[in-house]
Write an enzyme that holds these catalytic residues in place. Structure first.
Site, PDB file in Angstrom:
ATOM      1  N   ASN A 162      -3.481  -8.132  -6.301  1.00 39.94           N
ATOM      2  CA  ASN A 162      -3.471  -6.663  -6.228  1.00 39.94           C
ATOM      3  C   ASN A 162      -2.688  -5.999  -7.356  1.00 39.94           C
ATOM      4  O   ASN A 162      -2.976  -4.873  -7.731  1.00 39.94           O
ATOM      5  CB  ASN A 162      -2.984  -6.186  -4.864  1.00 39.94           C
ATOM      6  CG  ASN A 162      -1.590  -6.655  -4.525  1.00 39.94           C
ATOM      7  OD1 ASN A 162      -1.112  -7.668  -5.039  1.00 39.94           O
ATOM      8  ND2 ASN A 162      -0.917  -5.931  -3.647  1.00 39.94           N
ATOM      9  N   GLU A 263       8.077 -12.513  -1.347  1.00 38.41           N
ATOM     10  CA  GLU A 263       7.739 -11.156  -0.911  1.00 38.41           C
ATOM     11  C   GLU A 263       6.431 -11.277  -0.160  1.00 38.41           C
ATOM     12  O   GLU A 263       5.377 -11.532  -0.746  1.00 38.41           O
ATOM     13  CB  GLU A 263       7.615 -10.226  -2.113  1.00 38.41           C
ATOM     14  CG  GLU A 263       7.437  -8.766  -1.724  1.00 38.41           C
ATOM     15  CD  GLU A 263       6.077  -8.225  -2.098  1.00 38.41           C
ATOM     16  OE1 GLU A 263       5.304  -7.905  -1.160  1.00 38.41           O
ATOM     17  OE2 GLU A 263       5.793  -8.109  -3.288  1.00 38.41           O
ATOM     18  N   CYS A 297       1.275  -4.038  -1.034  1.00 38.59           N
ATOM     19  CA  CYS A 297       2.127  -4.613   0.008  1.00 38.59           C
ATOM     20  C   CYS A 297       3.018  -3.564   0.667  1.00 38.59           C
ATOM     21  O   CYS A 297       3.455  -3.758   1.796  1.00 38.59           O
ATOM     22  CB  CYS A 297       3.004  -5.722  -0.578  1.00 38.59           C
ATOM     23  SG  CYS A 297       2.075  -7.062  -1.322  1.00 38.59           S
ATOM     24  N   GLU A 472      13.626  -8.807  -5.807  1.00 39.23           N
ATOM     25  CA  GLU A 472      13.116  -8.818  -7.170  1.00 39.23           C
ATOM     26  C   GLU A 472      13.456  -7.506  -7.853  1.00 39.23           C
ATOM     27  O   GLU A 472      13.676  -6.483  -7.197  1.00 39.23           O
ATOM     28  CB  GLU A 472      11.601  -9.051  -7.177  1.00 39.23           C
ATOM     29  CG  GLU A 472      11.217 -10.414  -6.652  1.00 39.23           C
ATOM     30  CD  GLU A 472       9.731 -10.677  -6.694  1.00 39.23           C
ATOM     31  OE1 GLU A 472       9.362 -11.849  -6.875  1.00 39.23           O
ATOM     32  OE2 GLU A 472       8.937  -9.721  -6.550  1.00 39.23           O
TER      33      GLU A 472
END
Length: 492
Positions: A162, A263, A297, A472
């Site tokens: 994505n 993640e 996400c 991150e």
């Protein structure tokens, strides 16, 4: 492999690569797999289908390059990363076209992703020179106590489709800044972006073996993933993807006790309280929900709207959807909503809508496939939604906005926190006391208060519960690739 092309736009031959990148060399395999344009279904080209052997070779190449890269002065690593950033910005348009061709997102969004992607290389180029240790006051007169930070070693980087560029640089930038080397396994739907980054890494004089890429088909994914998670030369795994896949990788990583950051899936709530500025909430909802056609996400999956402003919000939201959103091919300048990545994604949206309507939900706008093709779906808004419906129990990952009416703040927070994941959460309120309460009570790793888009290189990205491990980006992101070493210097 034949030439890579897109129906609407020719892709830059200078950046399109179709082999794996191992030890600084482009490697072609006997088998290749197709990369398709999700808008038209057209085959863009075929990419080398790397397997376990290529994955092991990439790990060895990264391991062999690791000692020299880790010993390189931080200033030099910083300069290489900075040059990589500059090359990304110089080739922004070409890189964006590659994303739109293989991912389908609108070209404007793809351009935004490249800017966002490059910002991580810029950020971590700067952070490379700020890896500080400590001197700790010793408990004995004849000792000195030091703390050093050193690279963990080879990092396996496994990324989704994505955000095919940004999900790589957010991890790789931190890893290389820390002195680690990497092996990237991009998603099978979008390998061209990872390989284009490899071409620019070579141009930036990132040493051979520091950045490796092993593209592979869905059929080879399990074998390649297992190598990256079990090879003893790999010290660290960084993964972005589904919670279910993350759990499999964690089991593989346990055998050699690797460092892991992940993640994983989200299920973001978006709460609109009676005190909210409704117009701002609608604008934030539009951006949060429908960016990349709902395939992010951190995009909103559940809208919770307080009863006092529920009807006004739904009416204005529906009007904004109809006015602002335009479905089409990503290369069309008017397009804000490209195709979903594949027909399976469309079928999941259809399943969630059908389930909700069967239980009493109402379709305000949208609700069906778009006439443009099998991977296109109308931006959809549902009301009369309950927590018993599938669309509020699992992540849709598509252009579906279900709205739940609630009465009290406590009720909204309870619904938001009922999920077993917690990546992002959003709420709109103009009550300062309420803002503090809800921001602290939401069980998520990231909170947007009166904001629908919250990601940036300076900020820590990650979740709680089953949404992942570690962070991150930001000053915290580089710590995921560093070991802490204690040195006791005695006899003084």
């Amino acid at each position: 492999p034949g030439p890579v092309r897109a129906a609407s736009q020719a892709l830059s031959a200078a950046l399109v690569r179709q082999g794996g990148l191992v030890g600084g060399r482009w490697v072609e395999t006997a088998a290749a797999f197709p990369v398709q344009d999700p808008a038209s279904g057209e085959e863009l080209g075929r990419v080398s289908d790397c397997g376990a052997a290529e994955a092991r070779a990439a790990v060895r190449a990264a391991h062999e390059a690791g000692a020299a890269w880790g010993r390189l002065p931080a200033k030099e690593r910083s300069a290489r990363l900075r040059r990589w950033y500059e090359l990304m910005m110089e080739n922004k348009e070409e890189l964006a076209r590659i994303i739109t061709a293989e991912n389908g997102k609108p070209l404007k969004e793809a351009q935004g992703e490249i800017t966002y992607s490059a910002s991580f290389l810029e950020w971590f180029a700067e952070e490379a020179r700020r890896i500080y240790g400590d001197v700790i006051p010793a408990s004995a007169k004849d000792r000195r106590v030091l703390v050093l930070k050193q690279p963990v070693g080879v990092a396996a980087i496994i990324t989704p489709w994505n955000f095919p560029s940004a999900m790589i640089t957010r991890k790789v930038g931190a890893a290389l800044a820390a002195g680690c080397t990497v092996v990237v396994k991009p998603a099978e739907d979008t390998p061209l972006s990872a390989l284009a980054l490899g071409e620019l890494a070579n141009q930036a004089e990132i040493p051979a073996g520091v950045y490796n890429v092993v593209p592979c088909s869905r059929q080879q994914t399990a074998a390649v993933g297992e190598v990256l998670c079990t090879d003893p030369l790999v010290s660290k795994i960084s993964f972005t993807g589904s919670t279910a896949t993350g759990k499999i990788l964690l089991k593989h990583a346990a055998g050699t006790v690797k460092r892991v950051s992940m993640e994983l899936g989200g299920h973001a709530p978006f709460i609109v309280f009676d005190s909210a500025n409704v117009d701002r909430a609608v604008a934030g909802a539009l951006a949060s929900k429908y960016r990349n056609s709902g395939q992010t996400c951190v995009c909103t999956n559940r809208f919770l709207v307080q009863k006092g402003i529920h009807d006004e919000f739904v009416e204005k939201f529906a009007k904004a959807i109809d006015k602002e959103l335009h479905v089409g091919n990503g290369f069309d300048a008017k397009t804000t909503q490209g195709p979903l990545i594949n027909e399976k994604a469309v079928e999941k949206v259809e399943k969630h809508i059908k389930d909700a309507v069967s239980q009493g939900a109402s379709v305000v706008t949208g609700g069906k496939r778009h006439r443009l093709g099998k991977n296109f779906f109308e931006p959809t808004l549902l009301t009369n939604v309950t927590t018993k419906m599938l669309c509020t129990q699992e992540e849709t990952f598509g252009p579906l906005a279900p709205v739940i009416r609630f009465e009290t703040e406590a009720e909204a927070v309870a619904i938001a926190n009922a999920a077993n994941v917690g990546l992002a959460g959003y709420f709109y309120s103009q009550d300062p006391a309420q803002i503090w309460r809800v921001a602290e009570q939401l069980e998520v790793g990231m909170v947007g208060v009166n904001e629908g888009i919250i990601s940036s290189a300076e900020c820590p990205f990650g979740g709680v519960k089953e949404s992942g491990l570690g962070r991150e980006g930001s000053k915290y992101g580089i710590d995921e690739y560093l070991e802490i070493k204690y040195v006791c210097f005695g006899g003084l």
